[in-house]
Enzyme design. Structure first.
Site, PDB file in Angstrom:
ATOM      1  CG  HIS A 156       0.115 -10.522   5.079  1.00 25.82           C
ATOM      2  ND1 HIS A 156      -0.558 -10.764   3.911  1.00 25.82           N
ATOM      3  CD2 HIS A 156      -0.770  -9.934   5.912  1.00 25.82           C
ATOM      4  CE1 HIS A 156      -1.795 -10.338   4.020  1.00 25.82           C
ATOM      5  NE2 HIS A 156      -1.965  -9.836   5.235  1.00 25.82           N
ATOM      6  NE  ARG A 166       2.295  -7.030  15.525  1.00 26.44           N
ATOM      7  CZ  ARG A 166       1.413  -6.813  14.551  1.00 26.44           C
ATOM      8  NH1 ARG A 166       0.155  -7.163  14.677  1.00 26.44           N
ATOM      9  NH2 ARG A 166       1.802  -6.221  13.435  1.00 26.44           N
TER      10      ARG A 166
HETATM   11  O1  LIG Z   1      -1.458  -6.506  12.266  1.00 30.76           O
HETATM   12  C1  LIG Z   1      -0.858  -6.302  11.219  1.00 30.76           C
HETATM   13  O2  LIG Z   1       0.220  -5.705  11.178  1.00 30.76           O
HETATM   14  C2  LIG Z   1      -1.425  -6.805   9.905  1.00 30.76           C
HETATM   15  C3  LIG Z   1      -2.772  -7.428  10.050  1.00 30.76           C
HETATM   16  C4  LIG Z   1      -3.244  -8.064   8.795  1.00 30.76           C
HETATM   17  O3  LIG Z   1      -2.545  -8.202   7.837  1.00 30.76           O
HETATM   18  C5  LIG Z   1      -4.612  -8.582   8.708  1.00 30.76           C
HETATM   19  O4  LIG Z   1      -5.364  -8.467   9.680  1.00 30.76           O
HETATM   20  O5  LIG Z   1      -4.977  -9.121   7.645  1.00 30.76           O
HETATM   21 FE   LIG Z   2      -3.696  -9.057   6.189  1.00 31.55          FE
END
Ligand SMILES: O=C(O)CCC(=O)C(=O)O
Ligand SMILES: [Fe+2]
Length: 231
Positions: A156, A166
């Site tokens: 992801h 963001r």
């Molecule tokens: O910022 C997000 O929406 C997800 C962050 C994430 O998946 C992470 O920090 O591992």
């Molecule tokens: Fe993550």
């Protein structure tokens, strides 16, 4: 094993050599005026505006926390299903003190529900849209190893742009550093052979921070690396 095809390799960075370790050092990186090319997604991997929504269920934990047997089995089944598909789900009525959540929001300068989270499932990037009062949960590589690959840890990323700030709050649940992730014996038999070696968090961290650019087959590559370094 992740059921997905690999996303296209990120430049040549999946093949890191000892001379060119893939290290992200924030104390150095913050002074660079340009993003090093190895951290830039290649054009064909860049986010497009039309990512389909990931079918991540919204699970209400109210009944689960009240320990009602039917509710517990319902919530458990929903989590189990989501983890088998892609490892992502959202929870509401999770029991975290709402005042604490409000305080966390207050301490972020301007906290809105931020979009931009994308998950690589079935060979494409999907979006996970935030919902008010819900936490997005995803299981990680250790849990995938712990479940012998039954529960999926999907690649992801957070998509950003140069117009909107963001911010997100992320929490990681990890066992103690020295604890070895060991596969429960009951999960291995002749039909389901062991997929990953036992390992500790620092070893995995070393691999992902210094030797490998995460992609959809990080855990497999890590397993190969462990086998090669211990043999
Ligand atoms: O910022 C997000 O929406 C997800 C962050 C994430 O998946 C992470 O920090 O591992
Ligand atoms: Fe993550």
């Amino acid at each position: 094993m992740p059921s997905t095809e690999l996303p296209p390799p990120m430049n040549e960075t999946n093949k890191q050599s000892e001379e060119d370790p893939l290290v992200f050092d924030a104390s150095v990186a913050q002074f660079q005026s340009h993003i090093p090319s190895k951290f830039v997604w290649p054009d064909h991997e860049k986010p497009c505006s039309e990512s389909p929504e990931l079918p991540a269920p919204l699970i209400d934990l109210k009944g689960f926390l009240s320990a009602d047997a039917w509710e517990v089995s319902n919530a458990t089944r929903s989590v189990d299903e989501a983890c088998k598909k892609h490892g992502f789900f959202l929870i509401v009525n999770h029991g975290v003190d709402s005042q604490l959540v409000a305080k966390a929001h207050e301490l972020m300068d301007s906290f809105d529900q931020v979009g931009g989270l994308q998950v690589f499932v079935d060979d494409k990037w999907h979006s996970v849209t935030p919902k008010v009062d819900a936490f997005v949960i995803n299981i990680g590589d250790r849990f995938m190893a712990l479940s012998n690959g039954t529960y999926k840890s999907c690649l992801h990323r957070a998509v950003v742009n140069n117009k909107t700030v963001r911010k997100s709050l992320a929490f990681f649940l990890c066992p103690k550093e020295e604890r070895v992730v060991m596969l429960p014996r009951g999960l291995v038999d002749s039909d389901s052979p062991r997929m990953y070696p036992d390992f500790t968090w620092p070893t995995f961290l070393e691999f992902t921070q210094k030797h490998y650019h995460s992609n959809a087959r990080t855990l497999d590559a890590f397993s190969d690396w462990i086998r090669n370094t211990t043999n």
